[in-house]
Design an enzyme around this catalytic site. Structure first.
Site, PDB file in Angstrom:
ATOM      1  CG  HIS A   1      -6.843   6.736  25.702  1.00 27.43           C
ATOM      2  ND1 HIS A   1      -7.158   8.066  25.619  1.00 27.43           N
ATOM      3  CD2 HIS A   1      -5.570   6.672  26.167  1.00 27.43           C
ATOM      4  CE1 HIS A   1      -6.144   8.779  26.034  1.00 27.43           C
ATOM      5  NE2 HIS A   1      -5.161   7.961  26.370  1.00 27.43           N
TER       6      HIS A   1
ATOM      7  CG  HIS B   1      -0.768  -2.288   7.105  1.00 24.06           C
ATOM      8  ND1 HIS B   1       0.076  -2.922   6.239  1.00 24.06           N
ATOM      9  CD2 HIS B   1      -0.726  -3.012   8.246  1.00 24.06           C
ATOM     10  CE1 HIS B   1       0.602  -3.992   6.826  1.00 24.06           C
ATOM     11  NE2 HIS B   1       0.132  -4.049   8.055  1.00 24.06           N
TER      12      HIS B   1
HETATM   13  O1  JB2 Z   1      -0.538  -5.665  -8.692  1.00 22.54           O
HETATM   14  C1  JB2 Z   1      -0.335  -6.450  -7.783  1.00 22.54           C
HETATM   15  C2  JB2 Z   1      -0.972  -7.729  -7.706  1.00 22.54           C
HETATM   16  N1  JB2 Z   1      -1.838  -8.364  -8.498  1.00 22.54           N
HETATM   17  C3  JB2 Z   1      -2.098  -9.544  -7.924  1.00 22.54           C
HETATM   18  N2  JB2 Z   1       0.489  -6.143  -6.760  1.00 22.54           N
HETATM   19  C4  JB2 Z   1       0.711  -6.991  -5.716  1.00 22.54           C
HETATM   20  N3  JB2 Z   1       1.546  -6.613  -4.743  1.00 22.54           N
HETATM   21  N4  JB2 Z   1       0.104  -8.184  -5.609  1.00 22.54           N
HETATM   22  C5  JB2 Z   1      -0.721  -8.559  -6.596  1.00 22.54           C
HETATM   23  N5  JB2 Z   1      -1.447  -9.669  -6.781  1.00 22.54           N
HETATM   24  C6  JB2 Z   1      -1.550 -10.836  -5.888  1.00 22.54           C
HETATM   25  O2  JB2 Z   1      -1.588 -10.428  -4.517  1.00 22.54           O
HETATM   26  C7  JB2 Z   1      -0.380 -11.762  -6.050  1.00 22.54           C
HETATM   27  O3  JB2 Z   1      -0.698 -12.776  -6.983  1.00 22.54           O
HETATM   28  C8  JB2 Z   1      -0.161 -12.342  -4.661  1.00 22.54           C
HETATM   29  O4  JB2 Z   1      -0.760 -13.617  -4.519  1.00 22.54           O
HETATM   30  C9  JB2 Z   1      -0.834 -11.349  -3.733  1.00 22.54           C
HETATM   31  C10 JB2 Z   1       0.195 -10.579  -2.933  1.00 22.54           C
HETATM   32  O5  JB2 Z   1       0.884 -11.506  -2.111  1.00 22.54           O
HETATM   33  P1  JB2 Z   1       2.286 -11.176  -1.414  1.00 22.54           P
HETATM   34  O6  JB2 Z   1       2.614 -12.347  -0.567  1.00 22.54           O
HETATM   35  O7  JB2 Z   1       3.251 -10.707  -2.428  1.00 22.54           O
HETATM   36  O8  JB2 Z   1       1.975  -9.936  -0.529  1.00 22.54           O
HETATM   37  P2  JB2 Z   1       0.842  -9.707   0.534  1.00 22.54           P
HETATM   38  O9  JB2 Z   1       0.113  -8.511   0.089  1.00 22.54           O
HETATM   39  O10 JB2 Z   1       0.034 -10.914   0.810  1.00 22.54           O
HETATM   40  O11 JB2 Z   1       1.694  -9.403   1.856  1.00 22.54           O
HETATM   41  C11 JB2 Z   1       2.450  -8.206   1.983  1.00 22.54           C
HETATM   42  O12 JB2 Z   1       1.829  -7.346   2.913  1.00 22.54           O
HETATM   43  C12 JB2 Z   1       1.710  -7.910   4.228  1.00 22.54           C
HETATM   44  C13 JB2 Z   1       0.937  -6.930   5.097  1.00 22.54           C
HETATM   45  C14 JB2 Z   1       3.856  -8.607   2.445  1.00 22.54           C
HETATM   46  O13 JB2 Z   1       4.668  -7.474   2.419  1.00 22.54           O
HETATM   47  C15 JB2 Z   1       3.814  -9.185   3.838  1.00 22.54           C
HETATM   48  O14 JB2 Z   1       5.118  -9.437   4.321  1.00 22.54           O
HETATM   49  C16 JB2 Z   1       3.097  -8.224   4.780  1.00 22.54           C
HETATM   50  N6  JB2 Z   1       2.986  -8.831   6.100  1.00 22.54           N
END
Ligand code: JB2
Length: 216
Positions: free
Chosen positions: A138, A147
């Site tokens: 609350h 996040h």
């Molecule tokens: O500069 C970049 C970038 N450019 C494109 N940095 C990052 N980190 N990602 C980039 N991308 C695109 O974002 C990638 O092509 C990829 O498809 C996507 C990031 O996907 P990833 O599975 O690596 O992370 P996420 O951000 O979806 O998930 C993270 O954060 C969540 C909250 C993970 O750490 C998860 O485990 C977590 N639950």
């Protein structure tokens, strides 16, 4: 495609979670933007959502102008960069198993995951992520683009600034304040104020240096 259908920015792991929550909430998906044409979302939800362009919203201004948009990457600096310089209508996604008080204020583009709880009079600012099982007690405030990782908990009247990462299972005690751009390590217990830009970890949480990304 309906103009109400949601456009996801990103197609990685977080996007899969956001897309499944949106579908569970009965929202239609317009598609997603990602530079990677083999991004997990296109594979995991094959037939239900497809990649429509590169990650930058500048890549498809037509879609960004037409559909509600949600940032669906987890990396906070990347999310902040994606936000900058764009005028768009942000769409929120609240998983149907989340509990959100009728008196809570939920901003634009917020994601609230499965089993999360947002209690009375809390404020969750634009583009925040209240991830799976996180608890916002609350009268808390969660800042813009902050996040709360899965199972993070904010005690009553805690205030977290913008662009913070509260790591997996971390706790912030009631009434404690964190400035902007803070990082809290997974499993930590934050018992006193954290200045802007600081990274803290441990029980009780102490400031750390050379930390990398201890939170998520
Ligand atoms: O500069 C970049 C970038 N450019 C494109 N940095 C990052 N980190 N990602 C980039 N991308 C695109 O974002 C990638 O092509 C990829 O498809 C996507 C990031 O996907 P990833 O599975 O690596 O992370 P996420 O951000 O979806 O998930 C993270 O954060 C969540 C909250 C993970 O750490 C998860 O485990 C977590 N639950």
């Amino acid at each position: 495609m309906s103009k109400d259908a949601l456009l996801l920015i990103g197609g990685g792991g977080h996007a899969v979670v956001v897309a499944e929550a949106a579908l569970a909430a009965g929202l239609a998906l317009a598609g997603f933007l990602d530079d990677d044409d083999r991004a997990p979302l296109g594979r995991d939800l094959a037939g239900r959502v497809e990649r429509l362009g590169g990650l930058s919203m500048f890549d498809r201004p037509d879609l960004v102008g037409e559909h509600p948009v949600i940032l669906a990457v987890g990396d906070l600096p990347l999310r902040r960069r994606l936000l900058e310089g764009h005028a768009f209508k942000a769409g929120a996604v609240v998983h149907p198993s989340a509990v959100v008080s009728a008196s809570a204020r939920i901003g634009a583009g917020v994601f609230i995951g499965p089993g999360a709880v947002v209690h009375a009079q809390a404020t969750v600012a634009d583009h925040a992520i209240i991830n799976t099982g996180a608890v916002v007690e609350h009268h808390c405030r969660v800042g813009v683009n902050t996040h709360l990782a899965p199972n993070a908990t904010l005690g009553g009247e805690a205030r977290v600034g913008d662009d913070c990462l509260i790591g997996l299972g971390a706790s912030v005690l009631p009434g404690v304040r964190l400035g902007d751009r803070c990082t809290v390590g997974a499993g930590s217990a934050v018992i006193r104020e954290v200045p802007a830009g600081a990274a803290v970890a441990g029980v009780p949480a102490l400031e750390i240096t050379g930390h990398g990304t201890p939170g998520a």
